[in-house]
Design a protein around this motif. Structure first.
Motif, PDB file in Angstrom:
ATOM      1  N   GLY A 149      22.832  14.190  47.483  1.00 15.86           N
ATOM      2  CA  GLY A 149      22.763  12.790  47.850  1.00 15.86           C
ATOM      3  C   GLY A 149      22.437  11.916  46.665  1.00 15.86           C
ATOM      4  N   SER A 150      23.056  10.751  46.615  1.00 18.87           N
ATOM      5  CA  SER A 150      22.738   9.761  45.591  1.00 18.87           C
ATOM      6  C   SER A 150      21.654   8.814  46.057  1.00 18.87           C
ATOM      7  CB  SER A 150      23.991   8.947  45.231  1.00 18.87           C
ATOM      8  OG  SER A 150      24.984   9.790  44.695  1.00 18.87           O
ATOM      9  N   ASP A 198      28.514  17.309  50.249  1.00 17.52           N
ATOM     10  CA  ASP A 198      28.288  16.299  49.207  1.00 17.52           C
ATOM     11  C   ASP A 198      28.055  14.923  49.831  1.00 17.52           C
ATOM     12  OD1 ASP A 198      28.019  15.732  46.539  1.00 17.52           O
ATOM     13  OD2 ASP A 198      30.072  16.257  46.000  1.00 17.52           O
ATOM     14  N   GLU A 199      27.218  14.125  49.181  1.00 20.69           N
ATOM     15  CA  GLU A 199      26.926  12.744  49.609  1.00 20.69           C
ATOM     16  C   GLU A 199      26.500  12.710  51.078  1.00 20.69           C
ATOM     17  OE1 GLU A 199      26.492  10.673  47.433  1.00 20.69           O
ATOM     18  OE2 GLU A 199      27.789  11.156  45.733  1.00 20.69           O
ATOM     19  N   ILE A 200      25.510  13.514  51.385  1.00 19.03           N
ATOM     20  CA  ILE A 200      25.063  13.684  52.772  1.00 19.03           C
ATOM     21  C   ILE A 200      24.419  12.422  53.326  1.00 19.03           C
ATOM     22  CG2 ILE A 200      22.748  14.507  52.197  1.00 19.03           C
ATOM     23  CD1 ILE A 200      25.048  15.986  54.916  1.00 19.03           C
ATOM     24  N   GLN A 201      24.049  11.473  52.461  1.00 19.21           N
ATOM     25  CA  GLN A 201      23.377  10.261  52.954  1.00 19.21           C
ATOM     26  C   GLN A 201      24.263   9.429  53.868  1.00 19.21           C
ATOM     27  OE1 GLN A 201      24.126  10.672  49.684  1.00 19.21           O
ATOM     28  NE2 GLN A 201      25.312   8.897  49.001  1.00 19.21           N
ATOM     29  N   TYR A 202      25.589   9.679  53.850  1.00 18.98           N
ATOM     30  CA  TYR A 202      26.493   8.948  54.730  1.00 18.98           C
ATOM     31  C   TYR A 202      26.538   9.536  56.142  1.00 18.98           C
ATOM     32  CZ  TYR A 202      28.185   6.490  50.606  1.00 18.98           C
ATOM     33  OH  TYR A 202      28.263   5.716  49.470  1.00 18.98           O
ATOM     34  N   ALA A 234      21.026  10.428  40.625  1.00 16.24           N
ATOM     35  CA  ALA A 234      21.811   9.205  40.530  1.00 16.24           C
ATOM     36  C   ALA A 234      23.307   9.513  40.534  1.00 16.24           C
ATOM     37  CB  ALA A 234      21.440   8.449  39.245  1.00 16.24           C
ATOM     38  N   ARG A 235      24.092   8.491  40.704  1.00 14.96           N
ATOM     39  CA  ARG A 235      25.550   8.631  40.620  1.00 14.96           C
ATOM     40  C   ARG A 235      25.941   9.241  39.275  1.00 14.96           C
ATOM     41  NH1 ARG A 235      29.486   6.524  43.328  1.00 14.96           N
ATOM     42  NH2 ARG A 235      29.098   5.382  45.251  1.00 14.96           N
ATOM     43  N   GLU A 260      14.386   2.972  43.422  1.00 12.69           N
ATOM     44  CA  GLU A 260      13.836   4.323  43.307  1.00 12.69           C
ATOM     45  C   GLU A 260      14.575   5.286  44.221  1.00 12.69           C
ATOM     46  OE1 GLU A 260       9.370   6.224  42.794  1.00 12.69           O
ATOM     47  OE2 GLU A 260       9.631   4.504  44.116  1.00 12.69           O
ATOM     48  N   SER A 261      14.920   4.833  45.417  1.00 15.93           N
ATOM     49  CA  SER A 261      15.637   5.687  46.367  1.00 15.93           C
ATOM     50  C   SER A 261      17.027   6.055  45.875  1.00 15.93           C
ATOM     51  CB  SER A 261      15.750   4.990  47.732  1.00 15.93           C
ATOM     52  OG  SER A 261      14.480   4.839  48.321  1.00 15.93           O
ATOM     53  N   THR A 262      17.651   5.171  45.122  1.00 16.65           N
ATOM     54  CA  THR A 262      18.986   5.458  44.586  1.00 16.65           C
ATOM     55  C   THR A 262      18.919   6.035  43.172  1.00 16.65           C
ATOM     56  OG1 THR A 262      19.133   3.117  43.977  1.00 16.65           O
ATOM     57  CG2 THR A 262      20.239   3.795  45.999  1.00 16.65           C
TER      58      THR A 262
END
Length: 483
Positions: A149-150, A121-125, A56-57, A311-313
């Motif tokens: 990833g968050s 970092d934050e590869i989901q973007y 999570a964040r 759940e995904s986040t």
């Protein structure tokens, strides 16, 4: 949109101060427990697998990456062979992954004989990042890659492409033990233990001696339930500000920014309503049909879709009922929030949470589940709950299945002595499955010890089973599972 190279170079220089011989000085020497498996992965140079760190964040993913980089620099790794980039930065997000890597390669020629280290970092973007990572692992020898990833890659349709290419490490919020270290609290002479199981061999004197030494954990544990396990909010001295940060930096940004940016969610009000409902029912079994009726205008499919997004986040964990076939597929999920402090902060309870037995019990159950999940994740357990089909009041809060072994846990965080009659669900589960050991998570230190297990079947209540229940106070159980 074309990004000038000078701007891209400037951003990368800012994120990578070791390129210009500047030490990484703004980091604490204190590290989260997850630093250990990260360093184990870093030292395993024979493996080509990447590492995917999800959570999570604000759980400390970026700090862990930068601490790993600091360690590499201290050990003499070539500075130009190390890249850190975060794709929630607007310039890097617009530039994309390939142009970012091209800019790095233009700045530095790799030092031969040393690996290139990529900390992304934050590869989901990054669009289609799984395919890119698979290609890197398969064809780019000499590169070691960590991505964070968050939003969980484990729920992506392309997860199978990662089999054999990367390891996953979930980063939950801080454990109780980490919380104590972060806040500089000395737990005193509490005995150390890496497992609860050896207690089944203890004598009554050992239980009494340990309880006397560990009682001081309780007020710190209650503070942990109020402040939570997100490092930055938990380090704030003022509880009101701490819980405000939880609402603003964790919940609001996920619900209002990430859901929109990553998943295209536009019905933010419905998302907030469902999350508020989950805060009221943390640790409870969710009836999707009833929730849909209660939130007029939100159909069942939308509720299920939003639960998947939560759940995904990494905002919730979902447990299926224990069993097989249709009873699992049709069963109602049990929901735990990512951290025990989230419901109290969202519902503005403050310290009143400690005076609400229902809310306090739910917080303890959530905290305990998270500790079991984190402690045994490497063993790939399956977590479920159990409820008797005929008598719905007979249930077991949490079951961990590791291989063929079933480990049941019941949480009863109350001021009064636990009556064995209230453990009928746990007793019946032990009896039905022939399990010799079960766990009761309690509040009273006087209960710390072993309980004989009478049969739960009508007419056989006086017969003792060949089983034992370990009653252990929640603060000590969470403290031990933190190691």
């Amino acid at each position: 949109m074309e990004i000038p190279k000078t701007e891209l170079f400037a951003v990368l220089q800012e994120f990578n101060p070791w390129w210009s011989s500047q030490a990484v000085t703004d980091l604490s020497e204190w590290e989260r427990s997850a630093a250990v498996p990260i360093r184990t992965w870093m030292k395993d140079t024979d493996s080509r697998r990447a590492l995917v760190l999800g959570g999570a964040r604000q759980t400390g993913k970026t700090t862990l990456l930068r601490q790993a980089i600091r360690q590499l620099v201290r050990e003499g790794a070539a500075a130009g062979n190390i890249l850190y980039a975060t794709f929630d930065h607007p310039i890097l997000k617009l530039a994309g992954l390939e142009r970012t890597l091209a800019a790095w390669e233009e700045l530095f020629v790799p030092v031969a004989g040393q690996p290139q280290w990529l900390f992304l970092d934050e590869i989901q973007y990054v669009a289609d990042w799984q395919t890119w990572l698979k290609h890197q692992v398969d064809f780019k020898r000499g590169r070691r890659i960590v991505v964070t990833g968050s939003a969980s890659p484990l729920h992506d349709s392309k997860v199978e492409s990662g089999v054999g290419r990367w390891e996953t490490l979930p980063l939950a919020t801080m454990s109780f033990g980490e919380f104590l270290k972060l806040r500089g609290i000395d737990p005193g002479p509490v005995p150390e233990a890496r497992s609860l199981k050896p207690c089944f061999e203890w004598s009554p004197a050992e239980f009494a001696r340990t309880a006397a030494l560990a009682k001081s954990l309780t007020p710190h544990f209650h503070d942990y339930l109020l402040r939570g396990g997100f490092p930055e909010p938990a380090s704030v001295s003022d509880l009101t500000r701490c819980q405000r940060l939880l609402r603003e930096d964790i919940v609001d940004k996920v619900l209002k920014r990430d859901m929109t940016a990553l998943y295209g969610v536009r019905r933010v009000l419905e998302v907030e309503k469902i999350f508020l409902y989950l805060c009221y029912h943390d640790g409870g079994i969710v009836d999707v049909a009833a929730l849909s009726r209660e939130l007029d205008g939100v159909n069942r499919q939308s509720v299920n879709n939003f639960l998947e997004l939560f759940e995904s986040t990494h905002l919730i964990y979902r447990l299926r009922p224990h069993g097989y076939g249709k009873e699992v597929l049709r069963g109602k999920p049990k929901i735990y929030l990512a951290d025990a402090a989230l419901p109290g902060s969202v519902l503005l309870l403050g310290r009143k949470l400690l005076d609400r037995p229902d809310r306090l019990g739910a917080a303890v159950e959530t905290a305990f589940f998270k500790h079991v999940f984190t402690r045994y994740y490497a063993d790939q357990p399956v977590f479920t709950y159990w409820r008797d089909k005929a008598k719905k009041d007979l249930e077991v809060d949490l079951i961990a299945q590791i291989g063929e072994r079933l480990v049941p846990f019941e949480v009863k965080y109350q001021d009064t002595k636990v009556d064995l009659g209230k453990l009928k669900g746990l007793r019946l589960f032990l009896e039905n499955h022939g399990i010799a050991q079960g766990y009761l998570i309690t509040r009273r230190w006087e209960d710390f010890g072993l309980l004989d297990v009478p049969s739960a079947r009508p007419g056989r209540e006086r017969a003792l089973l060949d089983a034992k229940i370990l009653a252990i106070p929640a603060p000590l159980a969470c403290y031990w599972l933190s190691s």
